[in-house]
Motif scaffolding. Structure first.
Motif, mmCIF file in Angstrom:
data_model
loop_
_atom_site.group_PDB
_atom_site.id
_atom_site.type_symbol
_atom_site.label_atom_id
_atom_site.label_comp_id
_atom_site.label_asym_id
_atom_site.label_seq_id
_atom_site.Cartn_x
_atom_site.Cartn_y
_atom_site.Cartn_z
ATOM 1 N N ARG A 28 0.721 -1.260 -0.022
ATOM 2 C CA ARG A 28 -0.259 -0.102 0.105
ATOM 3 C C ARG A 28 1.222 1.241 -0.057
ATOM 4 O O ARG A 28 0.584 2.429 -0.851
ATOM 5 C CB ARG A 28 -0.867 -0.294 1.046
ATOM 6 N N GLN A 29 2.340 1.180 1.211
ATOM 7 C CA GLN A 29 2.752 2.122 1.029
ATOM 8 C C GLN A 29 3.747 2.283 -0.702
ATOM 9 O O GLN A 29 3.478 4.013 -1.365
ATOM 10 C CB GLN A 29 3.766 2.442 1.545
ATOM 11 N N HIS A 30 3.707 1.508 -1.376
ATOM 12 C CA HIS A 30 4.431 1.797 -2.814
ATOM 13 C C HIS A 30 3.440 2.159 -3.868
ATOM 14 O O HIS A 30 3.896 3.093 -4.833
ATOM 15 C CB HIS A 30 4.693 -0.106 -3.460
ATOM 16 N N GLN A 31 1.883 1.589 -3.802
ATOM 17 C CA GLN A 31 0.793 1.643 -4.404
ATOM 18 C C GLN A 31 0.765 3.331 -4.270
ATOM 19 O O GLN A 31 0.549 4.333 -5.011
ATOM 20 C CB GLN A 31 0.013 1.660 -3.977
ATOM 21 N N ASP A 32 0.554 3.818 -3.245
ATOM 22 C CA ASP A 32 0.763 5.726 -2.834
ATOM 23 C C ASP A 32 1.468 5.871 -2.566
ATOM 24 O O ASP A 32 1.466 8.116 -2.549
ATOM 25 C CB ASP A 32 -0.136 5.868 -1.137
ATOM 26 N N GLY A 33 2.993 5.350 -2.787
ATOM 27 C CA GLY A 33 4.377 6.141 -3.290
ATOM 28 C C GLY A 33 4.267 7.184 -1.742
ATOM 29 O O GLY A 33 5.164 8.053 -1.342
ATOM 30 N N SER A 49 11.341 -14.800 -0.797
ATOM 31 C CA SER A 49 11.503 -13.973 -1.854
ATOM 32 C C SER A 49 10.266 -13.069 -1.829
ATOM 33 O O SER A 49 8.972 -13.006 -1.414
ATOM 34 C CB SER A 49 11.640 -15.675 -3.052
ATOM 35 N N ALA A 50 10.637 -12.029 -3.156
ATOM 36 C CA ALA A 50 9.884 -11.092 -3.403
ATOM 37 C C ALA A 50 8.412 -12.091 -3.592
ATOM 38 O O ALA A 50 6.984 -11.918 -3.654
ATOM 39 C CB ALA A 50 9.387 -10.471 -4.633
ATOM 40 N N LEU A 51 8.252 -13.579 -4.385
ATOM 41 C CA LEU A 51 7.145 -14.371 -4.634
ATOM 42 C C LEU A 51 6.503 -14.213 -3.942
ATOM 43 O O LEU A 51 5.182 -15.399 -3.434
ATOM 44 C CB LEU A 51 6.795 -15.841 -5.512
ATOM 45 N N GLU A 52 7.115 -15.210 -3.075
ATOM 46 C CA GLU A 52 6.782 -15.760 -1.384
ATOM 47 C C GLU A 52 6.346 -14.499 -0.906
ATOM 48 O O GLU A 52 5.454 -14.853 0.313
ATOM 49 C CB GLU A 52 7.901 -16.735 -0.386
ATOM 50 N N THR A 53 6.052 -13.404 -0.733
ATOM 51 C CA THR A 53 6.310 -12.107 0.632
ATOM 52 C C THR A 53 4.987 -11.220 -0.032
ATOM 53 O O THR A 53 3.669 -11.297 0.307
ATOM 54 C CB THR A 53 7.593 -11.096 0.837
ATOM 55 N N PHE A 54 5.503 -11.650 -1.466
ATOM 56 C CA PHE A 54 3.929 -10.618 -2.065
ATOM 57 C C PHE A 54 2.899 -11.717 -3.131
ATOM 58 O O PHE A 54 1.962 -10.732 -3.523
ATOM 59 C CB PHE A 54 4.535 -9.336 -3.335
ATOM 60 N N ALA A 55 2.914 -12.579 -3.498
ATOM 61 C CA ALA A 55 2.908 -13.327 -4.698
ATOM 62 C C ALA A 55 2.828 -12.474 -5.228
ATOM 63 O O ALA A 55 3.057 -12.409 -6.094
ATOM 64 C CB ALA A 55 1.347 -13.093 -3.992
ATOM 65 N N SER A 56 1.278 -12.327 -6.239
ATOM 66 C CA SER A 56 1.509 -11.740 -7.633
ATOM 67 C C SER A 56 1.019 -10.261 -7.419
ATOM 68 O O SER A 56 0.567 -9.451 -8.941
ATOM 69 C CB SER A 56 0.381 -12.654 -8.777
ATOM 70 N N LYS A 57 0.862 -9.514 -6.051
ATOM 71 C CA LYS A 57 0.195 -8.995 -6.313
ATOM 72 C C LYS A 57 1.158 -7.524 -6.374
ATOM 73 O O LYS A 57 0.729 -6.285 -6.893
ATOM 74 C CB LYS A 57 0.072 -8.451 -4.687
ATOM 75 N N ALA A 58 2.838 -7.343 -6.604
ATOM 76 C CA ALA A 58 3.602 -6.489 -6.883
ATOM 77 C C ALA A 58 4.737 -6.902 -7.762
ATOM 78 O O ALA A 58 5.837 -7.090 -7.760
ATOM 79 C CB ALA A 58 4.138 -5.680 -5.788
ATOM 80 N N PRO A 59 4.190 -6.557 -9.430
ATOM 81 C CA PRO A 59 5.171 -7.254 -10.509
ATOM 82 C C PRO A 59 6.666 -7.097 -10.357
ATOM 83 O O PRO A 59 7.790 -6.969 -10.964
ATOM 84 C CB PRO A 59 4.380 -7.962 -11.762
ATOM 85 N N THR A 60 6.207 -5.146 -9.957
ATOM 86 C CA THR A 60 7.589 -4.185 -10.888
ATOM 87 C C THR A 60 7.965 -3.974 -9.086
ATOM 88 O O THR A 60 9.391 -3.727 -8.919
ATOM 89 C CB THR A 60 6.574 -3.118 -10.679
ATOM 90 N N LEU A 61 7.442 -4.732 -7.935
ATOM 91 C CA LEU A 61 8.587 -4.470 -6.498
ATOM 92 C C LEU A 61 9.649 -5.393 -6.939
ATOM 93 O O LEU A 61 9.003 -6.240 -5.751
ATOM 94 C CB LEU A 61 7.344 -4.190 -5.723
#
Length: 305
Positions: A28-33, A49-61
């Motif tokens: 949410r912080q990333h989304q709102d800057g 890993s990013a995949l394990e932490t964020f799943a598919s919610k933040a492909p650019t993160l």
């Protein structure tokens, strides 16, 4: 003081556990800057890993991982998380990364610490208004003369001194019974990096329903996104959704502002100063424990793919 347009540059890093509320908070912080994403450069933290932490919610993160046990026992004189070894490695990663050299200040911020970026710049500018060549090494004490872990701020020359002298700290400081913020302050003091007291930097120990003021730059802790965003809105940050959020919470019963007088003998023993009594606002009698975390490379604010 009001800083010039933009003001000092900030290199910020936060840490995020791969479970619980922190991954969603980071997204949410990333989304709102907001959060570390309002800084000029930033790092992200995880032991997964990013995949394990964020799943598919933040492909650019982007997120890198370090295979290390991040657990820390609670103990020591103040019964805090004995997480100094993890953060010693975290700061080593910052030094190895080297990008702190490009920014006026380096800040460690907890994921649940809400802050207003321009106000934070104003606070930092008040301590160093001259050119960087004329600004002496320093770090900011945010709890009287003590350093409190939700936000840690060190200027560029302070970071250079810390980087050059960290091996001395590891040799001369017994950190086995200390939390990372206590160890960091002892290390910087040993290296003769001056501390500057800054009461506007941090307002800590907020409970749900507490208001956030327009004086402090950082507010802690806010575990839920609505509370985090609500704090930013109350503190004057013009985020989208603030009018609706503030309207929806206007009828919520808020806890009155609490002023708790505490004896700082425990804290002042860290700095060998005389025990005094200090009045602090928005404090609650709670036991604070910080989870051990490790910093890994994330990127600059203007370099995200």
């Amino acid at each position: 003081f009001d800083s010039p347009v933009h003001g000092p540059t900030m290199f910020c890093f936060s840490v995020v556990l791969p479970h619980g509320a922190e991954p969603e908070m980071m997204l949410r912080q990333h989304q709102d800057g907001v959060g570390i994403f309002a800084c000029d450069g930033y790092l992200v933290v995880s032991n997964n890993s990013a995949l394990e932490t964020f799943a598919s919610k933040a492909p650019t993160l982007k997120l890198a991982t370090v295979a290390m046990d991040l657990s820390a026992p609670t103990g020591g004189r103040y019964m805090t998380a004995l997480n100094s070894p993890v953060f010693i490695e975290a700061w080593h990663q910052v030094f190895e990364d080297g990008r702190f050299q490009n920014y006026d200040w380096t800040l460690k911020l907890d994921t649940d610490a809400a802050f207003v970026a321009q106000r934070l710049r104003n606070v930092l500018w008040g301590h160093c208004q001259d050119s960087d060549d004329d600004c002496l090494p320093m770090y900011l004490a945010n709890f009287g003369r003590d350093l409190h872990g939700p936000v840690e701020a060190i200027n560029r020359k302070g970071m250079q001194s810390y980087s050059a002298g960290v091996d001395r700290c590891l040799t001369e400081i017994d950190y086995a019974d200390k939390g990372e913020d206590w160890y960091l302050s002892l290390c910087l003091d040993l290296l003769r990096v001056p501390r500057a007291e800054e009461p506007r930097l941090l307002s800590d120990w907020h409970l749900r329903g507490d208001s956030c003021d327009v004086v402090h730059a950082v507010f802690h802790p806010f575990k839920e996104w609505d509370d985090y965003l609500g704090c930013l809105c109350e503190s004057g940050l013009g985020e989208a959704g603030c009018p609706q959020l503030l309207a929806s919470t206007s009828t919520r019963t808020s806890s009155p502002t609490r002023t708790t007088t505490t004896t700082t003998a425990a804290h002042t023993s860290r700095t060998a100063s005389t025990s005094t009594t200090r009045t602090t606002t928005n404090t609650a009698t709670t036991t604070r424990t910080s989870t051990s975390r490790l910093v890994v490379d994330f990127g600059d604010a203007d370099e995200e793919e």
